[in-house]
Design a protein around this motif. Structure first.
Motif, mmCIF file in Angstrom:
data_model
loop_
_atom_site.group_PDB
_atom_site.id
_atom_site.type_symbol
_atom_site.label_atom_id
_atom_site.label_comp_id
_atom_site.label_asym_id
_atom_site.label_seq_id
_atom_site.Cartn_x
_atom_site.Cartn_y
_atom_site.Cartn_z
ATOM 1 N N VAL A 166 1.075 -1.467 -0.215
ATOM 2 C CA VAL A 166 -0.042 0.208 0.014
ATOM 3 C C VAL A 166 1.218 1.537 0.104
ATOM 4 C CG1 VAL A 166 -2.025 1.169 1.133
ATOM 5 C CG2 VAL A 166 -2.022 -1.545 0.537
ATOM 6 N N VAL A 167 1.961 1.167 1.307
ATOM 7 C CA VAL A 167 2.709 2.286 0.926
ATOM 8 C C VAL A 167 3.208 2.493 -0.390
ATOM 9 C CG1 VAL A 167 4.724 3.244 1.490
ATOM 10 C CG2 VAL A 167 3.298 2.791 3.446
ATOM 11 N N ARG A 168 3.552 1.839 -1.090
ATOM 12 C CA ARG A 168 4.789 1.642 -1.848
ATOM 13 C C ARG A 168 3.736 2.058 -3.086
ATOM 14 N NH1 ARG A 168 5.930 -3.510 -2.231
ATOM 15 N NH2 ARG A 168 3.477 -5.141 -2.123
ATOM 16 N N THR A 169 2.621 1.830 -3.107
ATOM 17 C CA THR A 169 1.399 2.749 -4.068
ATOM 18 C C THR A 169 1.417 3.991 -4.013
ATOM 19 O OG1 THR A 169 0.184 0.670 -4.597
ATOM 20 C CG2 THR A 169 -1.103 2.493 -5.177
ATOM 21 N N VAL A 170 1.469 4.380 -2.167
ATOM 22 C CA VAL A 170 0.426 5.540 -2.248
ATOM 23 C C VAL A 170 1.820 6.759 -2.411
ATOM 24 C CG1 VAL A 170 -1.608 5.461 -1.361
ATOM 25 C CG2 VAL A 170 0.617 5.531 0.198
ATOM 26 N N LEU A 171 3.152 6.468 -1.994
ATOM 27 C CA LEU A 171 4.674 7.292 -1.886
ATOM 28 C C LEU A 171 5.042 7.695 -2.312
ATOM 29 C CD1 LEU A 171 7.129 6.343 0.553
ATOM 30 C CD2 LEU A 171 7.250 7.384 -1.089
ATOM 31 N N ASN A 172 4.295 7.216 -4.057
ATOM 32 C CA ASN A 172 4.345 8.341 -5.086
ATOM 33 C C ASN A 172 4.064 8.977 -5.453
ATOM 34 O OD1 ASN A 172 6.581 5.682 -5.408
ATOM 35 N ND2 ASN A 172 5.032 4.563 -6.805
ATOM 36 N N PRO A 173 2.852 9.377 -5.389
ATOM 37 C CA PRO A 173 1.779 10.629 -5.324
ATOM 38 C C PRO A 173 2.122 11.508 -4.326
ATOM 39 C CG PRO A 173 0.924 9.064 -5.562
ATOM 40 C CD PRO A 173 2.226 8.111 -5.396
ATOM 41 N N VAL A 174 2.450 11.098 -2.902
ATOM 42 C CA VAL A 174 2.692 11.470 -1.855
ATOM 43 C C VAL A 174 4.090 12.334 -2.886
ATOM 44 C CG1 VAL A 174 3.440 11.455 0.409
ATOM 45 C CG2 VAL A 174 1.059 10.744 -0.287
ATOM 46 N N ALA A 175 4.877 11.765 -2.764
ATOM 47 C CA ALA A 175 5.939 12.208 -2.654
ATOM 48 C C ALA A 175 6.807 13.684 -3.721
ATOM 49 C CB ALA A 175 7.375 11.485 -2.983
ATOM 50 N N GLY A 176 5.795 13.726 -4.349
ATOM 51 C CA GLY A 176 5.321 14.322 -5.372
ATOM 52 C C GLY A 176 4.615 15.711 -4.928
ATOM 53 N N ALA A 177 3.649 15.642 -3.784
ATOM 54 C CA ALA A 177 2.346 16.154 -3.788
ATOM 55 C C ALA A 177 3.656 17.391 -2.679
ATOM 56 C CB ALA A 177 1.256 15.221 -2.921
ATOM 57 N N LEU A 178 4.367 16.569 -2.236
ATOM 58 C CA LEU A 178 5.437 17.789 -1.298
ATOM 59 C C LEU A 178 6.011 17.918 -1.664
ATOM 60 C CD1 LEU A 178 4.679 14.812 1.590
ATOM 61 C CD2 LEU A 178 3.338 16.728 1.648
ATOM 62 N N GLY A 179 6.540 17.615 -3.140
ATOM 63 C CA GLY A 179 7.599 18.678 -3.662
ATOM 64 C C GLY A 179 9.034 18.177 -2.891
ATOM 65 N N VAL A 180 8.953 16.440 -3.358
ATOM 66 C CA VAL A 180 10.519 16.001 -3.175
ATOM 67 C C VAL A 180 11.295 16.055 -4.349
ATOM 68 C CG1 VAL A 180 11.214 13.899 -2.672
ATOM 69 C CG2 VAL A 180 9.387 14.197 -1.328
ATOM 70 N N PRO A 181 12.991 17.007 -4.086
ATOM 71 C CA PRO A 181 13.161 17.261 -5.379
ATOM 72 C C PRO A 181 13.362 16.055 -6.428
ATOM 73 C CG PRO A 181 13.984 17.644 -3.110
ATOM 74 C CD PRO A 181 13.025 16.899 -2.614
ATOM 75 N N VAL A 182 12.216 16.016 -7.558
ATOM 76 C CA VAL A 182 12.712 14.727 -8.779
ATOM 77 C C VAL A 182 14.222 13.869 -8.998
ATOM 78 C CG1 VAL A 182 12.431 14.673 -11.473
ATOM 79 C CG2 VAL A 182 10.949 16.363 -9.437
ATOM 80 N N ARG A 183 15.277 14.643 -8.378
ATOM 81 C CA ARG A 183 16.299 14.344 -9.009
ATOM 82 C C ARG A 183 16.828 12.929 -7.985
ATOM 83 N NH1 ARG A 183 22.181 17.365 -10.041
ATOM 84 N NH2 ARG A 183 20.592 17.448 -11.406
ATOM 85 N N THR A 184 16.429 13.113 -6.824
ATOM 86 C CA THR A 184 16.767 12.898 -5.558
ATOM 87 C C THR A 184 15.660 11.538 -5.357
ATOM 88 O OG1 THR A 184 17.060 14.477 -4.113
ATOM 89 C CG2 THR A 184 16.159 12.422 -2.115
ATOM 90 N N PHE A 185 14.316 11.983 -6.111
ATOM 91 C CA PHE A 185 13.346 10.633 -5.671
ATOM 92 C C PHE A 185 13.401 9.858 -6.755
ATOM 93 C CE2 PHE A 185 9.609 8.663 -8.222
ATOM 94 C CZ PHE A 185 8.481 8.788 -6.894
#
Length: 225
Positions: A133-152
């Motif tokens: 479940v986290v494997r599914t939602v962490l990706n959009p959550v990271a995008g919404a929270l502004g995680v740097p593209v290169r780091t992600f």
């Protein structure tokens, strides 16, 4: 009830692999890691291990898959899916998270935010690959929270390859170590489900210990003159 669910998962996985082969692995893993609405109930761990197991199968009847195409499709599916989920969250922003109504998705989103805050971006993206479940939602959550593209991107590629390739190769090793590997499909699914719950259990225990420590500290402060 749990045994019934395991049998259903094994049957659905077997049907998917026999019908679509390596392409089914790519499509399913992409959807699980990239499509928030449908991804959380698709098989991930419980697809990759049986896929590797069927790569080692020498049975004359039943599906047989080739290892290299399965490894390639698993890698492409998980990397492309995570990146698609990240950009979906990036464009939708926090409003998309606030609109989540499903309980499992909401709990997964909350857990993903906790992981990002507690462990930092790199470690959270890496660990999130191994938590259902986290494997599914962490990706959009990271995008919404502004995680740097290169780091992600760097850490989702590392985590995605470690997760997908290890599970396929684990299934392949199992299939090459036992006779009639098709008979081990349900036990393999059960083992994968059990192992996938380990990170969640460790996180719960760590949270309880932290809460106890805080409660004890507050108690000591109250006792001080």
């Amino acid at each position: 009830m749990s045994e019934y669910l395991l049998v259903v998962a094994a049957v659905n996985t077997g049907w998917l692999l026999s019908s679509f082969g390596a392409f089914g692995v790519l499509a399913c893993i992409f959807a699980e890691t990239g499509l928030l609405i449908v991804g959380f109930f698709l098989p991930g761990d419980t697809l990759l291990v049986p896929a590797g197991l069927l790569c080692a199968s020498t049975a004359r009847t039943g599906p047989h898959l080739s290892l290299l195409p399965v490894l390639f499709c698993a890698a492409v599916g998980t990397i492309a899916g995570a990146q698609a989920g990240f950009w979906t969250g990036r464009r939708a922003g926090r409003a998309a998270l606030a609109g989540v109504r499903n309980r499992r998705l909401r709990a997964g989103a909350d857990r993903a935010e906790v992981l990002l805050a507690r462990y930092g971006y790199a470690k959270a993206v890496l660990l999130g690959r191994f938590i259902p479940v986290v494997r599914t939602v962490l990706n959009p959550v990271a995008g919404a929270l502004g995680v740097p593209v290169r780091t992600f991107t760097l850490w989702q590629v590392i985590g995605g390859l470690a997760w997908s390739q290890s599970l396929v190769l684990g299934g392949y090793w199992l299939g090459g170590s036992v006779h009639h590997p098709d008979a081990y499909l349900v036990p393999a699914v059960a083992a994968v489900v059990a192992v996938s719950l380990v990170p969640v259990a460790l996180e719960v225990l760590r949270g309880r210990r932290t809460n106890r420590g805080r409660a004890a500290s507050k108690g000591d402060e109250v006792l001080l003159p």
